[in-house]
Design a protein around this motif. Structure first.
Motif, PDB file in Angstrom:
ATOM      1  N   LEU A  75       0.769  -1.190  -0.071  1.00 33.83           N
ATOM      2  CA  LEU A  75       0.011   0.071  -0.005  1.00 33.83           C
ATOM      3  C   LEU A  75       0.884   1.211   0.106  1.00 33.83           C
ATOM      4  N   PRO A  76       0.470   2.326  -0.749  1.00 33.61           N
ATOM      5  CA  PRO A  76       1.342   3.614  -0.885  1.00 33.61           C
ATOM      6  C   PRO A  76       1.181   4.539   0.241  1.00 33.61           C
ATOM      7  N   THR A  77       2.002   4.000   1.297  1.00 37.59           N
ATOM      8  CA  THR A  77       1.925   4.700   2.686  1.00 37.59           C
ATOM      9  C   THR A  77       2.906   5.724   2.894  1.00 37.59           C
ATOM     10  N   ASP A  78       3.953   5.798   1.814  1.00 41.14           N
ATOM     11  CA  ASP A  78       4.811   6.652   1.588  1.00 41.14           C
ATOM     12  C   ASP A  78       5.146   7.082   0.351  1.00 41.14           C
ATOM     13  N   TRP A  79       6.097   8.021   0.116  1.00 40.19           N
ATOM     14  CA  TRP A  79       6.124   8.296  -1.453  1.00 40.19           C
ATOM     15  C   TRP A  79       6.828   7.195  -2.285  1.00 40.19           C
ATOM     16  N   GLU A  80       8.116   6.751  -1.615  1.00 36.34           N
ATOM     17  CA  GLU A  80       8.670   5.579  -2.259  1.00 36.34           C
ATOM     18  C   GLU A  80       7.545   4.425  -2.651  1.00 36.34           C
ATOM     19  N   LYS A  81       6.914   4.039  -1.711  1.00 36.48           N
ATOM     20  CA  LYS A  81       5.936   2.643  -1.854  1.00 36.48           C
ATOM     21  C   LYS A  81       5.078   3.508  -2.971  1.00 36.48           C
ATOM     22  N   PHE A  82       4.628   4.616  -3.110  1.00 34.16           N
ATOM     23  CA  PHE A  82       3.559   5.258  -3.996  1.00 34.16           C
ATOM     24  C   PHE A  82       4.370   5.098  -5.465  1.00 34.16           C
ATOM     25  N   LYS A  83       5.548   5.415  -5.500  1.00 39.13           N
ATOM     26  CA  LYS A  83       6.199   5.504  -6.951  1.00 39.13           C
ATOM     27  C   LYS A  83       6.446   4.005  -7.275  1.00 39.13           C
ATOM     28  N   ALA A  84       6.800   3.054  -6.242  1.00 34.54           N
ATOM     29  CA  ALA A  84       6.747   1.682  -6.671  1.00 34.54           C
ATOM     30  C   ALA A  84       5.592   1.224  -7.094  1.00 34.54           C
ATOM     31  N   ALA A  85       4.397   1.261  -6.454  1.00 30.46           N
ATOM     32  CA  ALA A  85       3.139   0.858  -6.831  1.00 30.46           C
ATOM     33  C   ALA A  85       2.758   1.475  -8.173  1.00 30.46           C
ATOM     34  N   VAL A  86       3.156   2.757  -8.621  1.00 28.45           N
ATOM     35  CA  VAL A  86       2.860   3.213  -9.947  1.00 28.45           C
ATOM     36  C   VAL A  86       3.472   2.450 -11.008  1.00 28.45           C
ATOM     37  N   SER A  87       4.792   2.128 -10.916  1.00 25.17           N
ATOM     38  CA  SER A  87       5.688   1.200 -11.706  1.00 25.17           C
ATOM     39  C   SER A  87       5.154  -0.066 -11.811  1.00 25.17           C
ATOM     40  N   ALA A  88       4.838  -0.584 -10.725  1.00 22.71           N
ATOM     41  CA  ALA A  88       4.455  -2.084 -10.641  1.00 22.71           C
ATOM     42  C   ALA A  88       2.864  -1.939 -11.549  1.00 22.71           C
ATOM     43  N   PHE A  89       2.043  -1.372 -11.522  1.00 22.42           N
ATOM     44  CA  PHE A  89       0.643  -1.557 -11.909  1.00 22.42           C
ATOM     45  C   PHE A  89       0.846  -1.049 -13.691  1.00 22.42           C
ATOM     46  N   LYS A  90       1.661  -0.236 -13.826  1.00 25.76           N
ATOM     47  CA  LYS A  90       1.900   0.156 -15.239  1.00 25.76           C
ATOM     48  C   LYS A  90       2.326  -1.105 -15.912  1.00 25.76           C
ATOM     49  N   ALA A  91       3.420  -1.609 -15.230  1.00 23.64           N
ATOM     50  CA  ALA A  91       3.999  -2.834 -15.944  1.00 23.64           C
ATOM     51  C   ALA A  91       2.938  -4.035 -16.174  1.00 23.64           C
ATOM     52  N   LYS A  92       1.849  -4.242 -15.474  1.00 20.29           N
ATOM     53  CA  LYS A  92       0.830  -5.098 -15.540  1.00 20.29           C
ATOM     54  C   LYS A  92      -0.292  -4.623 -16.395  1.00 20.29           C
TER      55      LYS A  92
END
Length: 447
Positions: A193-210
């Motif tokens: 879950l995007p509880t901080d900025w780095e996790k938010f960016k990681a979520a963006v990249s992960a979902f974009k790839a899928k």
């Protein structure tokens, strides 16, 4: 003998008083023209009460179309007209997401076509109609009805008080905004879950790839994107001052962060052409993992999406002064009574009565239950809300600050300029500084 005489005297005295009393009573029941009782008394007691004159009122609001509280609001109006059959209410509505809504209000208020009750924004948007005297201060009306006034949460009334110390808008339900996330999509794809900025960016990249839209949002109607990215960088104090003291460098950081996640593929491919409604559809249909929206949006989502959703504060942007728990929310809209209705003897009482009915605890509870908003009434708890709404209330209770949106702190023209520059900024055609300088020029010219 003395005793008999005394007895006779007493009897005569009692009879005299009795006859006098009978004489007085009898005077009101004959036609002798006695002056003891006004001759009009019998006519007043038998004359039937006069039916109230028919009245037609117009209410203009955002409770129409796909608004989650549309039916609850119409029901409240129907309850009032059923109890007051001499009053006809025209329920005139328009979506608040439609840019024409503000234009419609401004045109009506300046052309003599004012609605009797107007449900409209609180803040900069209402400055002109207040300063022009088109709406009336409600303080005396509130003070004249203690039961009605005491039905509101004191904080709700205080939150709508303007700079001149008066209350012009009567609140109904409050709201919160936040980062709504589809927990199921996060779990199924092994994304934190995007509880901080780095996790938010990681979520963006992960979902974009899928092939899943990471963050659903439009560039034109970019209200919520602007509000959250700026607040996450500038913090409560920097966001609150708008552009009146110049451009806060943290505003630039907020827009730069928006470009950063755009470059990661955060937004829908058609973000340049869709509106807020379509962005919401992407999220509701499970095509997007996250969306920045308000509490009112929950009611329009599918039951499955509601069940899978939670809401989080937008994470703080590194290098800025946001806390990561700064939240946009409050009581951003309320009912205004037009000066025209107040001055119209045929409409005044009916308009006030309708206003009181629409904002009594029962009506507020019904509408808050429908739209998931924070009730303006004291002690009212909405029922049957999905967990996402309860998560939203929890988020607000834990917030380090609760802030009104940016469009309540700058002129409408200034905010429109910022909105128009979001696509050029994220695509690299303009720098955040250039975009904000354009907005600053508009804001300065408006002063």
């Amino acid at each position: 003998m003395k005793k008999s005489a005394l007895t006779l005297l007493s009897l005569l005295l009692v009879m005299t008083m009795f006859l006098a009393a009978c004489g007085n009573n009898g005077g009101s029941n004959n036609n002798s023209g006695s002056t003891n009782t006004p001759s009009s008394a019998p006519e007043e007691s038998t004359e039937p009460s006069k039916a109230p004159e028919p009245v037609e009122l117009r209410v203009f609001s955002t409770f129409g179309g796909t608004d989650a509280a549309r039916e609850a609001f119409q029901k409240a109006i129907d309850e009032f007209t059923a109890a007051n059959p001499h009053v006809k209410v025209k329920n005139d509505t328009m979506s608040a997401n439609d840019d024409g809504f503000r234009t419609k209000v401004n045109t009506d208020m300046t052309s003599g076509n004012e609605p009797d009750l107007l449900f409209y924004f609180i803040g900069t948007d209402a400055t002109e109609i207040i300063n022009s005297g088109k709406v009336v201060a409600m303080d005396e009306i509130l003070d004249a009805d203690a039961e009605w006034k005491n039905g509101f949460a004191p904080a709700a009334l205080e939150s709508v008080r303007t700079a001149d110390g008066k209350i012009y808008a009567i609140p109904l339900t409050g709201y919160y905004e936040g980062l709504f996330v589809n927990k199921k999509l996060f779990e199924e794809n092994g994304v934190e879950l995007p509880t901080d900025w780095e996790k938010f960016k990681a979520a963006v990249s992960a979902f974009k790839a899928k092939g899943i839209i990471p963050l659903s949002g439009p560039f034109d109607q970019s209200h919520y994107l602007i509000e959250h990215f700026v607040l996450a960088a500038a913090g409560a104090e920097g966001q609150a001052k708008g552009l009146k003291d110049g451009i806060d460098p943290n505003w630039e950081k907020g827009l730069a962060a928006m470009k950063e996640v755009y470059d990661l593929g955060a937004f829908p491919e058609d973000a340049a052409t869709i509106d807020l409604g379509m962005a919401g559809n992407y999220y509701s249909e499970g095509l997007a993992a996250m969306i920045l929206e308000g509490s009112w949006a929950i009611g329009g989502w599918s039951e499955e999406t509601k069940a899978n959703t939670t809401v989080l504060p937008f994470p703080a942007i590194p290098g800025g002064v946001g806390t990561g728990k700064d939240v946009v929310g409050g009581f951003g809209s309320g009912f205004y009574m037009s000066k025209a209705a107040y001055d119209d003897a045929a409409k005044k009482d009916a308009t006030i009565a309708l206003l009181k009915h629409l904002t009594n605890p029962a009506s507020i509870k019904s509408i808050a239950t429908a739209n998931g908003g924070t009730p303006a009434a004291a002690g009212v708890q909405p029922e049957g809300l999905p967990q996402a709404a309860l998560d939203g209330f929890k988020m607000v209770s834990e917030a380090t600050s609760i802030n009104s949106p940016i469009d309540s702190k700058v002129t409408p023209e200034t905010f429109s300029t910022i909105r128009a520059n979001i696509q050029p900024v994220v695509t690299g055609k303009k720098t955040p500084k250039e975009a904000l300088e354009e907005a600053m020029a508009i804001e300065t010219a408006a002063k």
